[in-house]
Design a protein around this motif. Structure first.
Motif, PDB file in Angstrom:
ATOM      1  N   TRP A   1       0.725  -1.050  -0.116  1.00 14.51           N
ATOM      2  CA  TRP A   1      -0.115  -0.043  -0.030  1.00 14.51           C
ATOM      3  C   TRP A   1       0.714   1.294  -0.031  1.00 14.51           C
ATOM      4  O   TRP A   1       0.587   2.060  -0.619  1.00 14.51           O
ATOM      5  N   MET A   2       1.878   1.467   0.803  1.00 11.10           N
ATOM      6  CA  MET A   2       2.611   2.481   0.974  1.00 11.10           C
ATOM      7  C   MET A   2       3.602   2.723  -0.043  1.00 11.10           C
ATOM      8  O   MET A   2       4.525   1.883   0.016  1.00 11.10           O
ATOM      9  N   SER A   3       3.411   3.812  -0.770  1.00 12.50           N
ATOM     10  CA  SER A   3       4.028   4.097  -2.087  1.00 12.50           C
ATOM     11  C   SER A   3       5.113   5.086  -1.862  1.00 12.50           C
ATOM     12  O   SER A   3       5.357   5.736  -0.727  1.00 12.50           O
TER      13      SER A   3
ATOM     14  N   SER B   1       3.732   7.896  -0.508  1.00  8.48           N
ATOM     15  CA  SER B   1       3.386   8.149   0.956  1.00  8.48           C
ATOM     16  C   SER B   1       4.633   8.485   1.685  1.00  8.48           C
ATOM     17  O   SER B   1       4.623   9.090   2.534  1.00  8.48           O
TER      18      SER B   1
ATOM     19  N   MET C   1       4.123  12.610   1.258  1.00 10.55           N
ATOM     20  CA  MET C   1       2.920  12.979   2.059  1.00 10.55           C
ATOM     21  C   MET C   1       3.191  13.817   3.087  1.00 10.55           C
ATOM     22  O   MET C   1       2.332  14.940   3.192  1.00 10.55           O
TER      23      MET C   1
ATOM     24  N   TYR D   1      -6.225  13.162   3.188  1.00 13.98           N
ATOM     25  CA  TYR D   1      -5.277  12.157   2.836  1.00 13.98           C
ATOM     26  C   TYR D   1      -5.157  11.091   3.827  1.00 13.98           C
ATOM     27  O   TYR D   1      -5.305   9.952   3.614  1.00 13.98           O
TER      28      TYR D   1
ATOM     29  N   TRP E   1      -6.948   7.510   3.314  1.00 11.04           N
ATOM     30  CA  TRP E   1      -6.083   6.116   3.101  1.00 11.04           C
ATOM     31  C   TRP E   1      -5.911   5.353   4.063  1.00 11.04           C
ATOM     32  O   TRP E   1      -5.441   4.415   3.990  1.00 11.04           O
ATOM     33  N   THR E   2      -6.634   5.818   5.223  1.00 14.95           N
ATOM     34  CA  THR E   2      -6.840   4.686   6.386  1.00 14.95           C
ATOM     35  C   THR E   2      -8.150   4.250   6.562  1.00 14.95           C
ATOM     36  O   THR E   2      -8.261   3.128   6.618  1.00 14.95           O
TER      37      THR E   2
ATOM     38  N   THR F   1      -9.601   3.057  -2.091  1.00 16.30           N
ATOM     39  CA  THR F   1      -8.581   2.266  -1.176  1.00 16.30           C
ATOM     40  C   THR F   1      -9.295   0.965  -1.379  1.00 16.30           C
ATOM     41  O   THR F   1      -8.457  -0.190  -1.301  1.00 16.30           O
TER      42      THR F   1
ATOM     43  N   ILE G   1       0.122   0.265   8.705  1.00 15.60           N
ATOM     44  CA  ILE G   1       0.203   1.646   7.731  1.00 15.60           C
ATOM     45  C   ILE G   1      -0.147   2.704   8.683  1.00 15.60           C
ATOM     46  O   ILE G   1       0.584   3.685   8.468  1.00 15.60           O
TER      47      ILE G   1
ATOM     48  N   TYR H   1       1.126   6.847   9.088  1.00 12.19           N
ATOM     49  CA  TYR H   1       0.320   7.787   8.878  1.00 12.19           C
ATOM     50  C   TYR H   1       0.095   8.771   9.987  1.00 12.19           C
ATOM     51  O   TYR H   1      -0.498   9.680   9.935  1.00 12.19           O
TER      52      TYR H   1
END
Lengths: 541, 83
Positions: free
Chosen positions: A52-54, A57, A61, A75, A79-80, A252, A282, A286
């Motif tokens: 997921w985390m690109s 991110s 971010m 965001y 995204w969570t 997502t 994640i 975040y």
């Protein structure tokens, strides 16, 4: 000397990733697509987090939050919060369904090869553009780290990504993703935790940055910077904030490369728990990103703004050389004003080690973390493309009698071809690609999200309803993007980035209307939908 | 298996989903809608609206998923539909 240490760290880490991939080779379909369904919930959660985390991110971010203030939290929540939808409405049921891909589910649920085709093409478009973004990220990091040209960086990155995916498909990428997660989260937390303990004596930036926010607001009010950092709805109006948050959540929950990972757990029970671990891992990143942003904002306000132009702090001088940190003394008074700063969003994460006065090696380690984030996401995306072409297009549509070994072989060839094309496109630095990545969430919201959720929870939904809804949803989303971007048209100030909201509404209206106007799906399909509800096998299908 | 029992299981699942999604909606969307009034209050040094959107919501999401997994795994056993 420092450069040599950098090489050693990055190459060491890449060799570990490759060794893991070589150890986990696979040639059978179940291993290649879903890692033999033997991945325990905890480790699958970690792999999902890496998937997921690109690069964005990891590197960009925090910088986006720095620039957007409160509004950037759309965001963070989007995204969570999407994982709640995924865990409650989609993942356990798809695991029970138990095939290989999202188009597999769509095709069987809606008894339609046309639906499969729409699903696989949408999956490829979303995954391919998203992957190109990751590959470009690898090129940038390699360039900053070793000073290698952008194109060469891309070539090296692409070889690593292709090799990891080709060797064992889902089986090899799962365990490299686990290793990549450990590298990326450590690299992300380390510098900002050290900075927090320097400032507050507690290495927990997530808990102490409230004080920093207070400080920022104080200073900005004094300086007359208005609206200040935590003022809500400045960059987005409330409608756009809410719409964007929702589109990011629904998108997502319906992205194929994430859903595919939930096919790998041993049971429905594990799929449910795995989603919890995924979001836990994640959330570690975040919850930290806003702290990065706040710390950076305070440092800039205190150490840069109001100082003479020729007395930048050492870290800012270094980044000024790269062009990512720019001061333009517009009024020529020799003093830096807030409005005279031009700060690239990537700086916030990349410069924190230097702001904290850490040795250079930490900076290299952070770069390695960014590299791990980009590689792990690209692997997962490449696998979706390979599965769409080999499993859905070739084996299910073109040649249903093809032996398994040949199908997997075609998957591996697809990995190589898609990877090489992706590398070439990334090397062109097409700005359009970045834009499409931002739209991927809208496209997924308007297409996969309702097709999956309604497909699971509404037995009466038939092929006619689902397929026409899917097509209309995509068309409305694309039309809104065009009208907003080109003609400035908008409803309630909602921007093209949240266009999926309208696509979703159109999709729902059409899906429900058409479905009710046509015949219910066959007995067999209705039984299949009922079957999805129970972890245990209920019907003899 | 008995059809009524299976339907009762599904109804309970839906109830759990609705309750948990109501909480999900409250911490994210209601929290954001109330951002202006909440910004006047401070908790742990944070302006409350920022804290709600940046931390309370994310932490709640993680808890909601684990709670769902726990409740459903228990429900599976109650109705004997576990694998």
């Amino acid at each position: 000397m420092e450069n040599i240490m950098g090489y050693v760290i990055v190459f060491g880490i890449v060799i570990v990733f490759m060794a893991i991939a070589i150890y986990n080779r696979a040639t059978e379909a179940a291993e290649f697509y879903v890692a033999g369904r033997r991945i325990p919930a905890f480790w699958n959660g970690m792999a999902v987090a890496a998937d997921w985390m690109s690069a964005a991110s990891f590197i960009s971010m925090a910088g986006a939050l720095y620039a957007l203030g409160y509004d950037g939290l759309a965001y963070i929540m989007g995204w969570t919060g999407g994982y709640v939808l995924l865990a409650l409405l989609i993942a356990p049921y798809l695991r029970k369904f138990g095939k290989y891909t999202v188009p597999d589910f769509i095709a069987e649920r809606y008894e339609s090869q046309f639906a499969r085709l729409v699903a696989l093409v949408t999956a490829i478009i979303i995954s391919f553009t998203y992957m190109v973004g990751q590959v470009a990220g690898v090129g940038i990091i390699m360039g900053r780290l070793f000073g290698v040209p952008f194109e060469l960086g891309i070539a090296i990155g692409m070889i690593i990504i292709i090799a990891t995916t080709i060797l064992g498909g889902m089986k090899s990428i799962t365990w490299t993703q686990v290793a990549q997660y450990i590298v990326l989260i450590t690299a992300y937390l380390l510098p900002v935790s050290i900075l927090a303990s320097q400032w507050f004596g507690v290495p927990l930036p997530q808990f102490v940055y409230g004080k920093v926010l207070e400080n920022i607001v104080q200073i900005e009010t004094q300086m007359g910077i208005s609206p200040h950092y935590v003022e809500p709805f400045v960059k987005f109006n409330m409608a756009q904030f809410l719409a964007l948050t929702f589109v990011l959540m629904a998108g997502t929950a319906a992205l194929p490369h994430i859903l595919m990972r939930f096919f790998t757990t041993p049971s429905v029970r594990d799929a449910r728990v795995s989603a919890g671990w995924a979001l836990f891992f994640i959330a570690l990143l975040y919850l930290t990103a806003p702290a990065y942003a706040a710390f950076a904002r305070l440092v800039v306000l205190k150490d840069v703004v109001g100082k003479p132009v020729d007395q930048l702090p050492a870290w800012a001088q270094k980044w000024a050389e790269t062009g990512l940190f720019e001061v333009i003394d517009k009024n020529g008074d020799g003093i830096i004003q807030w409005a005279e700063l031009n700060i690239h969003r990537d700086i916030v994460v990349l410069a924190t080690p230097e702001i904290a006065g850490l040795i250079a090696i930490v900076g290299f380690f952070v770069m390695a973390g960014g590299l791990a984030a980009a590689l792990s996401t690209a692997d997962g995306l490449l696998l979706v493309i390979a599965a769409a072409i080999s499993n859905d297009l070739y084996s299910k549509m073109i040649d249903p009698k093809a032996p398994e070994k040949r199908v997997v072989m075609i998957g591996k060839v697809a990995v190589a071809i898609a990877g090489i094309i992706g590398g070439f496109i990334a090397a062109q630095k097409i700005a359009f690609i970045v834009q499409i990545v931002a739209w991927a969430f809208s496209l997924a919201t308007a297409s996969f999200f309702p097709a999956l959720v309604l497909g699971v929870f509404w037995k009466r939904l038939n092929k006619e309803g689902a397929v026409s809804g899917l097509v209309v949803g995509l068309l409305v989303t694309i039309a809104y993007i065009y009208l907003n971007k080109v003609h400035g048209f908008s409803i309630a100030g909602i921007q093209h980035t949240a266009s999926g909201l309208f696509g979703l509404i159109a999709n729902l209206v059409v899906t429900v209307g058409v479905s009710l106007a046509t015949k219910p799906p066959s007995e067999q399909i209705q039984r299949m939908v009922e079957e999805l509800r129970y972890p245990k096998k209920i019907h003899e299908v | 298996m008995d059809k009524e029992k299976l339907e009762a299981y599904h109804r309970e699942n839906i109830q759990i989903i609705i309750i948990l999604l109501a909480i999900w909606f409250a911490v994210s969307y209601v929290g954001a809608i109330l951002a202006q009034p909440l910004s006047k209050v401070t908790v742990f040094g944070f302006p409350l609206h920022y804290w709600v959107s940046a931390q309370l919501s994310v932490i709640t999401f993680v808890i909601l998923i684990f709670v769902y997994a726990f409740l459903m795994n228990r429900l599976d056993q109650k109705y004997g539909v576990e694998e």
